[in-house]
Design a protein around this motif. Structure first.
Motif, mmCIF file in Angstrom:
data_model
loop_
_atom_site.group_PDB
_atom_site.id
_atom_site.type_symbol
_atom_site.label_atom_id
_atom_site.label_comp_id
_atom_site.label_asym_id
_atom_site.label_seq_id
_atom_site.Cartn_x
_atom_site.Cartn_y
_atom_site.Cartn_z
ATOM 1 N N ASP A 144 49.938 48.824 41.990
ATOM 2 C CA ASP A 144 50.528 49.753 41.035
ATOM 3 C C ASP A 144 50.850 49.068 39.715
ATOM 4 N N TRP A 145 51.415 47.868 39.789
ATOM 5 C CA TRP A 145 51.777 47.154 38.566
ATOM 6 C C TRP A 145 50.532 46.808 37.746
ATOM 7 N N ALA A 146 49.468 46.433 38.425
ATOM 8 C CA ALA A 146 48.222 46.128 37.716
ATOM 9 C C ALA A 146 47.637 47.373 37.082
ATOM 10 N N ALA A 147 47.751 48.510 37.755
ATOM 11 C CA ALA A 147 47.246 49.758 37.185
ATOM 12 C C ALA A 147 48.027 50.125 35.931
ATOM 13 N N HIS A 148 49.351 49.962 35.966
ATOM 14 C CA HIS A 148 50.163 50.218 34.771
ATOM 15 C C HIS A 148 49.721 49.335 33.607
ATOM 16 N N ALA A 149 49.268 48.134 33.923
ATOM 17 C CA ALA A 149 48.858 47.178 32.895
ATOM 18 C C ALA A 149 47.368 47.277 32.570
ATOM 19 N N ASN A 150 46.651 48.186 33.229
ATOM 20 C CA ASN A 150 45.190 48.267 33.040
ATOM 21 C C ASN A 150 44.544 46.906 33.241
ATOM 22 N N ASP A 151 45.007 46.191 34.252
ATOM 23 C CA ASP A 151 44.576 44.815 34.525
ATOM 24 C C ASP A 151 43.583 44.833 35.682
ATOM 25 N N ILE A 152 42.283 44.828 35.363
ATOM 26 C CA ILE A 152 41.266 45.054 36.390
ATOM 27 C C ILE A 152 41.206 43.904 37.401
ATOM 28 N N GLY A 153 41.391 42.687 36.966
ATOM 29 C CA GLY A 153 41.392 41.563 37.902
ATOM 30 C C GLY A 153 42.581 41.624 38.840
ATOM 31 N N GLY A 154 43.762 41.869 38.279
ATOM 32 C CA GLY A 154 44.945 42.021 39.105
ATOM 33 C C GLY A 154 44.799 43.159 40.084
ATOM 34 N N LEU A 155 44.265 44.266 39.616
ATOM 35 C CA LEU A 155 44.122 45.472 40.438
ATOM 36 C C LEU A 155 43.197 45.255 41.631
ATOM 37 N N LEU A 156 41.970 44.830 41.367
ATOM 38 C CA LEU A 156 40.971 44.794 42.429
ATOM 39 C C LEU A 156 41.220 43.686 43.445
ATOM 40 N N TYR A 157 41.670 42.537 42.991
ATOM 41 C CA TYR A 157 41.901 41.461 43.956
ATOM 42 C C TYR A 157 43.171 41.697 44.771
ATOM 43 N N ASP A 158 44.157 42.389 44.220
ATOM 44 C CA ASP A 158 45.297 42.765 45.042
ATOM 45 C C ASP A 158 44.946 43.904 45.995
#
Length: 466
Positions: A282-296
Motif C-alpha cells: 500500500d505504501w509503495a502504491a501511494h508513492a507510485n514506486d514500482i520497484g517497492g510495489l512489485l517486490y513487496d
C-alpha cells in the motif's frame, strides 16, 4: 461473423458454460463442504490493485520462469474466487482502518475509525472472539503492528492514528503473536507518555524480540505470547533489504514472520487464527514506486506459499487471500517497447524511496542521474533530473505516506518512459478486489461479497458463535 456462425458459437459457449460447475471453475478442487476449519490464515496485500497482482505475476514469470502462488491457485483451479466490494460506512472509497474493521468487527464504520460506529458504540473485533473461543490468535505485518489493518482485527478506537493507544490496548489482550514495525510506539524515548511498553510487555509475560535472530531463536511455547517489533515505523522495502546485509540479518521477511507465527500458534489444541499483512504494498502504491510495489507483492506471495504449504499438510486450515482496497491502479501500458521496458524492472536494485531519500536540496544533476542509474539501471536525462531537483528544492508534495514531501509522482511519471508502467493516482480506489479461499469453509464464499460478509464467514467456517 456470419449469422449461422454466431449461433453456432453461441451454442458452444452456452454448452461450455453449463459445464463450468462440473469442471469446478471458481471452486476449490479439494474442498469438503460442511467441514469445520480448525485454523484460519487471513492474508492481506494492503492496497493491492488488480494491476499489482498481474504485474507481479508477469515479473516472476519473465524473471524466474514461474507463476505467483496466488495466480497459480486460479490457473490450477484450486481456490474459490470472488470479487469483493470494499466500501466503508461513509465512502465508496475506504481507508485501511474501516476496511479491516469490516472484516474484524463485521460492521462498516467510517473512514478513520477502527471498530467504532458513528454513534460511538463499538464492535467486538474478531480476534477477541476467537481468543474467547479458546483459539490462539495473532497478526504479523511489514508496517507498524499498531497500524490500521492489524488493529482492525484486534481492538476498537475512535482514531486509527492513535497508535500509542493501540499499543497499550494490545498489552492487556495478550494475543499470542504480534509482529511488525512501530518501535516508536513502544519505547519510552519516543512515546508522548514516556512509558516503556517493551518493559511492561515483558513484565506481563510476553517474550519480546527485536531482531530477526531473536525471532528465529524463539521456541514455540503455549501460553507465552510473543511481541516482535523490529524497526521504527515500517520494515524496509523488500528490494532495499535485498541489497543490505545488515538489514537481511536483522529484519525478518514477511514469509519468515508468517512461518514463525504458525510454528508458535499451531500448538494450541483448539486451533489458531492469524492475520498476515503486506502493508508496504500500500505504501509503495501511494508513492507510485514500482520497484517497492512489485517486490513487496512478491514477498507477500512467498508468505502465501508458507500458508498454503502448512494448510496442505494440516488439512484443517482455511486460507483467505485478499486485499482491503485498490490503490493507484498501476498497469503496464501498450507501446512498441512495452515488453523490453517492463523487463528493466528485473534489474532494479533499489526503490524510488531509496533514490529520493538519498537526494537533498544540495545534490547536483549529476549525482541524481548517477543515483537513479545505480539503483535501477535507468539513465534519465538532465531535463528529467532537473524536474526532480526542482520539486525537491521546493518540497511541494505532501501526505501521510510522504512526510518528507518527496516528488514520488514526478519520478514515477519519468519512469513511465523507461518501464511503460503508468499510474492512475496516488490514492485508494473503489475497485472491487480479488478474494480467494482455499480449504474447509471456502465453500461458504459466493462469487460477489461485501467486505463485512467475511466476518461471518470466518466465524461460521470455524463453528464459532458470535
Amino acid at each position: 461473423m456470419k449469422r449461422r456462425d454466431f449461433f453456432k458459437n453461441t451454442t458452444l459457449a452456452t454448452a461450455g458454460a453449463a459445464l463450468l460447475p462440473t469442471l469446478g471453475f471458481g471452486h476449490s478442487m479439494d474442498k469438503k463442504a460442511g467441514k469445520t476449519a480448525k485454523n484460519i490464515i487471513f492474508l492481506v496485500s494492503d492496497g493491492m490493485s488488480t494491476g499489482t497482482l498481474n504485474m507481479a505475476n508477469l515479473l516472476l514469470h519473465r524473471k524466474e520462469g514461474r507463476k505467483s502462488r496466488w495466480v497459480s491457485l486460479y490457473e490450477e483451479n484450486k481456490a474459490v474466487r470472488a470479487l469483493m466490494d470494499t466500501a466503508s460506512a461513509n465512502s465508496l472509497v475506504t481507508d485501511s482502518g474501516a476496511a479491516s474493521s469490516a472484516w474484524g468487527g463485521g460492521v462498516r464504520v467510517n473512514n478513520g475509525s477502527i471498530n467504532v460506529n458513528p454513534d460511538g458504540s463499538s464492535n467486538k473485533p474478531i480476534l477477541q472472539k476467537f481468543k474467547a473461543a479458546g483459539k490462539a490468535v495473532g497478526c504479523v505485518t511489514t508496517v507498524p503492528i499498531t497500524h490500521a489493518t492489524p488493529a482492525g482485527f484486534c481492538i476498537a478506537t475512535k482514531s486509527r492514528d492513535d497508535q500509542e493507544g493501540i499499543a497499550r490496548q494490545y498489552l492487556t489482550l495478550k494475543f499470542d503473536v504480534m509482529m511488525g514495525g512501530g518501535t516508536e510506539f513502544f519505547t519510552s524515548n519516543k512515546r508522548k507518555d514516556k512509558a516503556d511498553l517493551f518493559r511492561e510487555y515483558s513484565q506481563q509475560g510476553y517474550s519480546v524480540v527485536r531482531t530477526r535472530k531473536e525471532m528465529m531463536a524463539t521456541s514455540p511455547s503455549v501460553g507465552t505470547p510473543i511481541l516482535g517489533v523490529f524497526h521504527d515505523n515500517a520494515l524496509p522495502y523488500t528490494l532495499d533489504r535485498a541489497q543490505d546485509k545488515h538489514l537481511q540479518e536483522t529484519m525478518p521477511t514477511l514469509a519468515e514472520m508468517t512461518s514463525q507465527a504458525i510454528k508458535h500458534l499451531k500448538n494450541n489444541k483448539k486451533g489458531f487464527v492469524l492475520q498476515v499483512e503486506a502493508g508496504k504494498v500500500d505504501w509503495a502504491a501511494h508513492a507510485n514506486d514500482i520497484g517497492g510495489l512489485l517486490y513487496d507483492q512478491i514477498a507477500f506471495d512467498d508468505a502465501i506459499g508458507v500458508a498454503l504449504d502448512f494448510a496442505e499438510k494440516d488439512k484443517e486450515t482455511l486460507v483467505i487471500i485478499t486485499t482491503d482496497h485498490g490503490n493507484a491502479n498501476p498497469g503496464l501500458y501498450s507501446n512498441e517497447k512495452a515488453d523490453e521496458n517492463f523487463d528493466k524492472i528485473q534489474k532494479f536494485k533499489h526503490t524510488n524511496d531509496w533514490i529520493l531519500t538519498g537526494i537533498s536540496r544540495d545534490s547536483s544533476l549529476k549525482q541524481l542521474i548517477e543515483r537513479v542509474e545505480a539503483a535501477q539501471s535507468i539513465a534519465i536525462t538532465s531535463d528529467e533530473a532537473q524536474i526532480l531537483l526542482k520539486h525537491i528544492r521546493a518540497l511541494d508534495e505532501t501526505g501521510i505516506y510522504n512526510p518528507k514531501k518527496l516528488p514520488f509522482s514526478q519520478l514515477a511519471q519519468i519512469q513511465y518512459n523507461y518501464t511503460s508502467v503508468g499510474w492512475g493516482s496516488i490514492h485508494h480506489s473503489a475497485d472491487y478486489v480479488e478474494l480467494a479461499m482455499v480449504g474447509p469453509g471456502s465453500e461458504l464464499l459466493k462469487p460477489f461479497v461485501k467486505n463485512v460478509e467475511l466476518h461471518k464467514i470466518m466465524l461460521q467456517a470455524c463453528g464459532v458463535v458470535s
